[in-house]
Design a protein around this motif. Structure first.
Motif, PDB file in Angstrom:
ATOM      1  N   ALA A 141       0.851  -1.195   0.000  1.00  0.00           N
ATOM      2  CA  ALA A 141       0.000   0.000   0.000  1.00  0.00           C
ATOM      3  C   ALA A 141       0.883   1.240   0.000  1.00  0.00           C
ATOM      4  CB  ALA A 141      -0.908  -0.005   1.228  1.00  0.00           C
ATOM      5  N   CYS A 142       0.525   2.217  -0.820  1.00  0.00           N
ATOM      6  CA  CYS A 142       1.374   3.400  -0.905  1.00  0.00           C
ATOM      7  C   CYS A 142       0.599   4.616  -1.394  1.00  0.00           C
ATOM      8  CB  CYS A 142       2.570   3.146  -1.817  1.00  0.00           C
ATOM      9  SG  CYS A 142       2.149   2.792  -3.528  1.00  0.00           S
ATOM     10  N   LEU A 143       1.166   5.757  -1.090  1.00  0.00           N
ATOM     11  CA  LEU A 143       0.712   7.024  -1.644  1.00  0.00           C
ATOM     12  C   LEU A 143       1.744   7.426  -2.677  1.00  0.00           C
ATOM     13  CD1 LEU A 143      -0.174   9.031   1.596  1.00  0.00           C
ATOM     14  CD2 LEU A 143      -1.636   7.538   0.250  1.00  0.00           C
ATOM     15  N   LEU A 144       1.283   7.892  -3.812  1.00  0.00           N
ATOM     16  CA  LEU A 144       2.176   8.368  -4.867  1.00  0.00           C
ATOM     17  C   LEU A 144       1.909   9.852  -5.080  1.00  0.00           C
ATOM     18  CD1 LEU A 144       1.619   5.394  -7.304  1.00  0.00           C
ATOM     19  CD2 LEU A 144       3.699   5.836  -6.020  1.00  0.00           C
ATOM     20  N   GLU A 145       2.943  10.651  -4.958  1.00  0.00           N
ATOM     21  CA  GLU A 145       2.836  12.090  -5.148  1.00  0.00           C
ATOM     22  C   GLU A 145       3.810  12.502  -6.251  1.00  0.00           C
ATOM     23  OE1 GLU A 145       0.835  14.350  -3.803  1.00  0.00           O
ATOM     24  OE2 GLU A 145      -0.150  13.075  -2.336  1.00  0.00           O
ATOM     25  N   PRO A 146       3.342  12.536  -7.519  1.00  0.00           N
ATOM     26  CA  PRO A 146       4.230  12.904  -8.625  1.00  0.00           C
ATOM     27  C   PRO A 146       4.344  14.428  -8.794  1.00  0.00           C
ATOM     28  CG  PRO A 146       2.108  12.187  -9.467  1.00  0.00           C
ATOM     29  CD  PRO A 146       2.045  12.047  -7.977  1.00  0.00           C
ATOM     30  N   PHE A 147       5.554  14.874  -9.074  1.00  0.00           N
ATOM     31  CA  PHE A 147       5.816  16.293  -9.318  1.00  0.00           C
ATOM     32  C   PHE A 147       6.476  16.444 -10.680  1.00  0.00           C
ATOM     33  CE2 PHE A 147       5.366  16.090  -4.788  1.00  0.00           C
ATOM     34  CZ  PHE A 147       4.762  17.291  -4.457  1.00  0.00           C
ATOM     35  N   ARG A 148       6.177  17.530 -11.340  1.00  0.00           N
ATOM     36  CA  ARG A 148       6.709  17.809 -12.678  1.00  0.00           C
ATOM     37  C   ARG A 148       8.081  18.452 -12.585  1.00  0.00           C
ATOM     38  NH1 ARG A 148       5.332  22.622 -16.308  1.00  0.00           N
ATOM     39  NH2 ARG A 148       4.607  23.619 -14.419  1.00  0.00           N
ATOM     40  N   ASN A 149       8.294  19.267 -11.546  1.00  0.00           N
ATOM     41  CA  ASN A 149       9.556  19.971 -11.346  1.00  0.00           C
ATOM     42  C   ASN A 149      10.208  19.515 -10.050  1.00  0.00           C
ATOM     43  OD1 ASN A 149       9.194  21.689 -13.641  1.00  0.00           O
ATOM     44  ND2 ASN A 149       7.717  22.878 -12.456  1.00  0.00           N
ATOM     45  N   ALA A 150      11.453  19.931  -9.865  1.00  0.00           N
ATOM     46  CA  ALA A 150      12.155  19.626  -8.614  1.00  0.00           C
ATOM     47  C   ALA A 150      11.349  20.183  -7.450  1.00  0.00           C
ATOM     48  CB  ALA A 150      13.546  20.242  -8.639  1.00  0.00           C
ATOM     49  N   ILE A 151      11.338  19.450  -6.343  1.00  0.00           N
ATOM     50  CA  ILE A 151      10.526  19.851  -5.198  1.00  0.00           C
ATOM     51  C   ILE A 151      11.369  20.532  -4.139  1.00  0.00           C
ATOM     52  CG2 ILE A 151       8.778  18.090  -5.557  1.00  0.00           C
ATOM     53  CD1 ILE A 151      10.147  16.489  -3.309  1.00  0.00           C
ATOM     54  N   GLY A 152      10.685  21.254  -3.282  1.00  0.00           N
ATOM     55  CA  GLY A 152      11.338  21.924  -2.165  1.00  0.00           C
ATOM     56  C   GLY A 152      10.845  21.380  -0.845  1.00  0.00           C
ATOM     57  N   ILE A 153      11.333  21.959   0.211  1.00  0.00           N
ATOM     58  CA  ILE A 153      11.042  21.486   1.565  1.00  0.00           C
ATOM     59  C   ILE A 153       9.538  21.540   1.879  1.00  0.00           C
ATOM     60  CG2 ILE A 153      11.465  23.697   2.707  1.00  0.00           C
ATOM     61  CD1 ILE A 153      12.808  22.053   4.961  1.00  0.00           C
ATOM     62  N   MET A 154       8.850  22.603   1.444  1.00  0.00           N
ATOM     63  CA  MET A 154       7.412  22.719   1.755  1.00  0.00           C
ATOM     64  C   MET A 154       6.601  21.645   1.038  1.00  0.00           C
ATOM     65  SD  MET A 154       7.174  24.809   4.113  1.00  0.00           S
ATOM     66  CE  MET A 154       5.406  24.830   4.238  1.00  0.00           C
ATOM     67  N   ALA A 155       6.999  21.288  -0.172  1.00  0.00           N
ATOM     68  CA  ALA A 155       6.285  20.228  -0.896  1.00  0.00           C
ATOM     69  C   ALA A 155       6.419  18.902  -0.160  1.00  0.00           C
ATOM     70  CB  ALA A 155       6.818  20.110  -2.322  1.00  0.00           C
ATOM     71  N   VAL A 156       7.614  18.611   0.334  1.00  0.00           N
ATOM     72  CA  VAL A 156       7.816  17.367   1.086  1.00  0.00           C
ATOM     73  C   VAL A 156       6.999  17.395   2.370  1.00  0.00           C
ATOM     74  CG1 VAL A 156       9.506  15.924   2.300  1.00  0.00           C
ATOM     75  CG2 VAL A 156      10.109  16.979   0.120  1.00  0.00           C
ATOM     76  N   LEU A 200       7.557  11.383  -6.217  1.00  0.00           N
ATOM     77  CA  LEU A 200       8.187  11.215  -7.523  1.00  0.00           C
ATOM     78  C   LEU A 200       8.584  12.592  -8.047  1.00  0.00           C
ATOM     79  CD1 LEU A 200       5.569   8.707  -8.990  1.00  0.00           C
ATOM     80  CD2 LEU A 200       7.619   8.210  -7.651  1.00  0.00           C
ATOM     81  N   SER A 201       9.877  12.831  -8.135  1.00  0.00           N
ATOM     82  CA  SER A 201      10.389  14.134  -8.549  1.00  0.00           C
ATOM     83  C   SER A 201      11.522  13.917  -9.541  1.00  0.00           C
ATOM     84  CB  SER A 201      10.892  14.895  -7.323  1.00  0.00           C
ATOM     85  OG  SER A 201      11.462  16.124  -7.693  1.00  0.00           O
TER      86      SER A 201
END
Length: 145
Positions: free
Chosen positions: A64-79, A115-116
């Motif tokens: 079981a998992c959550l998938l959080e895909p991002f189009r661009n590099a992520i920052g601390i707030m996104a995490v 996913l980044s």
């Protein structure tokens, strides 16, 4: 009389210690906004197609998992926002189990996959991310469960 004497004592004690240094609020209610997980995946026990067909994605989705895909590099707030979603779901699962008079084991809790396309070393170090040296994962994948 309070039902949790230690809790009451700790709140009073810490209030006394901290009041000279700033503002103290006891039992502050924290309301949360509705958050949406991009993808919550629960694997089916008997599947006609083996997960290996999906390669790395199949390996990630073996539990079981959550998938959080991002189009661009992520920052601390996104995490942090992804972690908030994960912990909110943990709380929901625990409340549901309590209502059903069950318990939730660690293995029942979903893991979070962010996913980044790239991630800074500073961000990885800030969250203590470590590469998996077991050889089970490709370079750049950090399954820290």
């Amino acid at each position: 009389m309070t039902r949790q004497p230690h809790d009451q004592f700790a709140k009073q004690y810490l209030t006394e210690l901290l009041t000279p240094h700033g503002q103290v609020q006891i039992s502050r209610e924290v309301t949360s906004e509705v958050r949406q997980v991009d993808i919550w995946f629960l694997p089916t026990p008997s599947v006609s197609t083996p997960p290996e067909v999906l390669g790395l994605l199949g390996q990630m989705a073996s539990t079981a998992c959550l998938l959080e895909p991002f189009r661009n590099a992520i920052g601390i707030m996104a995490v942090r926002n992804c972690l908030l979603k994960l912990f909110a779901l943990y709380g929901e699962l625990q409340r549901q189990a309590r209502r059903e008079k069950n318990s939730v084991s660690e293995s029942d809790l979903p893991c979070l996959w962010i996913l980044s396309p790239s991630c800074s070393t500073k961000l990885l170090n800030g969250f203590a991310a470590k590469l998996d040296d077991s050889g089970d994962w490709v370079k750049g994948v950090s399954p820290d469960q």
